[in-house]
Design a protein around this motif. Sequence first.
Motif, short mmCIF file in Angstrom:
data_model
loop_
_atom_site.label_atom_id
_atom_site.label_comp_id
_atom_site.label_asym_id
_atom_site.label_seq_id
_atom_site.Cartn_x
_atom_site.Cartn_y
_atom_site.Cartn_z
N HIS A 38 0.79 -1.18 -0.04
CA HIS A 38 -0.03 0.15 -0.15
C HIS A 38 0.74 1.21 0.05
CE1 HIS A 38 -2.86 3.10 1.03
NE2 HIS A 38 -2.14 3.46 2.20
N GLU A 42 1.38 4.20 -3.10
CA GLU A 42 1.17 5.58 -3.06
C GLU A 42 2.63 6.51 -3.20
OE1 GLU A 42 -3.01 5.66 -0.32
OE2 GLU A 42 -1.05 6.19 0.58
N HIS A 72 2.17 6.98 7.19
CA HIS A 72 2.87 5.65 6.97
C HIS A 72 4.03 5.42 7.70
CE1 HIS A 72 1.11 5.78 2.29
NE2 HIS A 72 0.25 5.49 3.14
N HIS A 117 -6.93 8.42 7.94
CA HIS A 117 -5.72 8.21 6.70
C HIS A 117 -6.86 7.90 5.56
CE1 HIS A 117 -1.87 7.14 5.21
NE2 HIS A 117 -2.46 6.29 4.46
N GLU A 121 -7.55 9.70 1.97
CA GLU A 121 -7.27 9.20 0.78
C GLU A 121 -8.55 8.88 -0.32
OE1 GLU A 121 -3.79 6.04 2.27
OE2 GLU A 121 -5.68 5.26 1.92
#
Length: 156
Positions: A38, A42, A72, A117, A121
């Motif tokens: 993931h 990104e 992250h 988060h 997104e």
Amino acid sequence: MFLRSLQTVAGGGAKLDEERRRALDLALRYFRESAPKHTADEEESLFPRLESVDDPEVIAALVKVEELERDHREAEGLHRRVDELGMRWLETGELSSCDLAEFGKAVARLGEIYPAHIEVEDAVLFPAAARALSAAQKAEIAAEMALRRSVKLTSL
Ligand SMILES: [Fe+2]
């Protein structure tokens, strides 16, 4: 779903029964394999392409990228710790109260990070990307994501 299962495991006491052991093992595997993908989707595929787009909605959305990258990094550290403690738990079948408390705290913090988060997104970044990136850029991103997962794309 796997975060919820970590929360359930964390709340069930220091000794693992068979059901919690299976749930823990599955959740740890999922995060070990999927969370880094993931992040790479990104940070290596999506964000750099967005940074090259001259579009006011994307430029506004990019302000959020720094926030997402910070999440992250924090989540990576927490997952590392959850994985270490969780593996020890699987090996020994029981965690010390100190380790159990740390495991529970790390999982709870992940539970705080993820909803906001994902909201950023889904509500800000992905719609801007869907609108502003070209079909060719989207196809490149899809191909890179598939490669990370060893999936063969048949059509784009
Ligand atoms: Fe993310």
